[in-house]
Design an enzyme around this catalytic site. Sequence first.
Site, PDB file in Angstrom:
ATOM      1  N   ASP A  59     -36.241 -23.788   9.501  1.00 57.40           N
ATOM      2  CA  ASP A  59     -35.830 -22.912   8.407  1.00 57.40           C
ATOM      3  C   ASP A  59     -36.927 -21.903   8.075  1.00 57.40           C
ATOM      4  O   ASP A  59     -37.916 -22.260   7.433  1.00 57.40           O
ATOM      5  CB  ASP A  59     -35.508 -23.779   7.185  1.00 57.40           C
ATOM      6  N   ASP A 244     -33.811 -15.262   7.990  1.00 59.28           N
ATOM      7  CA  ASP A 244     -33.755 -16.658   7.563  1.00 59.28           C
ATOM      8  C   ASP A 244     -32.904 -17.477   8.520  1.00 59.28           C
ATOM      9  O   ASP A 244     -31.673 -17.440   8.467  1.00 59.28           O
ATOM     10  CB  ASP A 244     -33.196 -16.737   6.143  1.00 59.28           C
TER      11      ASP A 244
END
Length: 355
Positions: A59, A244
């Site tokens: 992440d 992201d």
Amino acid sequence: MAKTYKKFAHVGAVAPPDVVRAAEAAGQTGTVAANPEQYDQAYICPVTIGSQTLHLDFDTGSSDLWVFSNLMPSSEVDGQTEFNTNSAGATKKDGYTWSISYGDGSGASGVVYADTVNVGGATATSQAVEAATSVSSEFTSDTGSDGLLGLAFSSINQVKPTPQTTFFDTVKSSLEAELFTADLQSNGPGSYTFGYIDSSKYTGSITYTAVDNSQGFWGFTAGGYTVGGGGSNSTGTIGSAIADTGTSLMYLPTAAVQSYYSQVSGSSYSSSQGGYIFPCSASLPSLTVSIGGHGFVVPGSNFNYSPTGSGNTCFGGLQENTGIGFTIFGDVFLRAVYAIFDETQGSPRIGFAAQ
């Protein structure tokens, strides 16, 4: 040389000299498979912690390496592999705790250990491993993931009283190059690499642009966009955004989203679904976004995220950023590019190339 010293230690060879050990530690690299969950909603990678292998969601939008652990109540575990805090290499960091909440309302909290973490060959010793004592139902129901490995900047790590470094920040000085890459694929395994760029994963040249990490994210500025091909389509400017890998969709300003769906026959905003939907059979246009003066094309197929379960309609992979606080280039965009998260130049930068 280090291997030779170790091989003959039993017959009197001394420990490798410091310079040999330093050279052995330098220049490491790693590569790990990124395996998609259903609808490519997340990509899960095998990570060795101590002697255990856990499967984590990488992440770039958060900075904590946390895992399911044997400290959790059984009611919050649904088949996930639990990090064994009693294993030989795990050392508890007394007095350290963590608690993190994500933008979708999910969250987790717990205590902190140090252990060896190996990602595809790139190894961090004494890496902070955040052992969960409690997770929200969203994580319990995600049976394919045993936790997260954050790859944003360490400034937003949530450990208290002292924030800890991310896996990348821990290992980057020992990597062959201080960078990592993401090569996410549609409906199939991709990969992350640490310490090197795999030239077989992209075509053309890499376009780099400066990163604004003042908020702890891989932030950059996106320029104009074009829906579909030809000169008659809407164009505009996107502005500040973040890359992201931990966000499934692509969230753009309202004007860009409305321009896109104005060219999708039968599309509409659905209050019951919470976003734009369209007939699953609709022909979806591509979206070209300018970054660093180069246009990157997201194919229309990337924007068909999943069936809604209501009629023959599908949920759009492109949605408005209203209320989120960020324009987010999530996996819907990243599956169209080879992405390089680069700290080789003194100031961070991000690079994109066509897959």
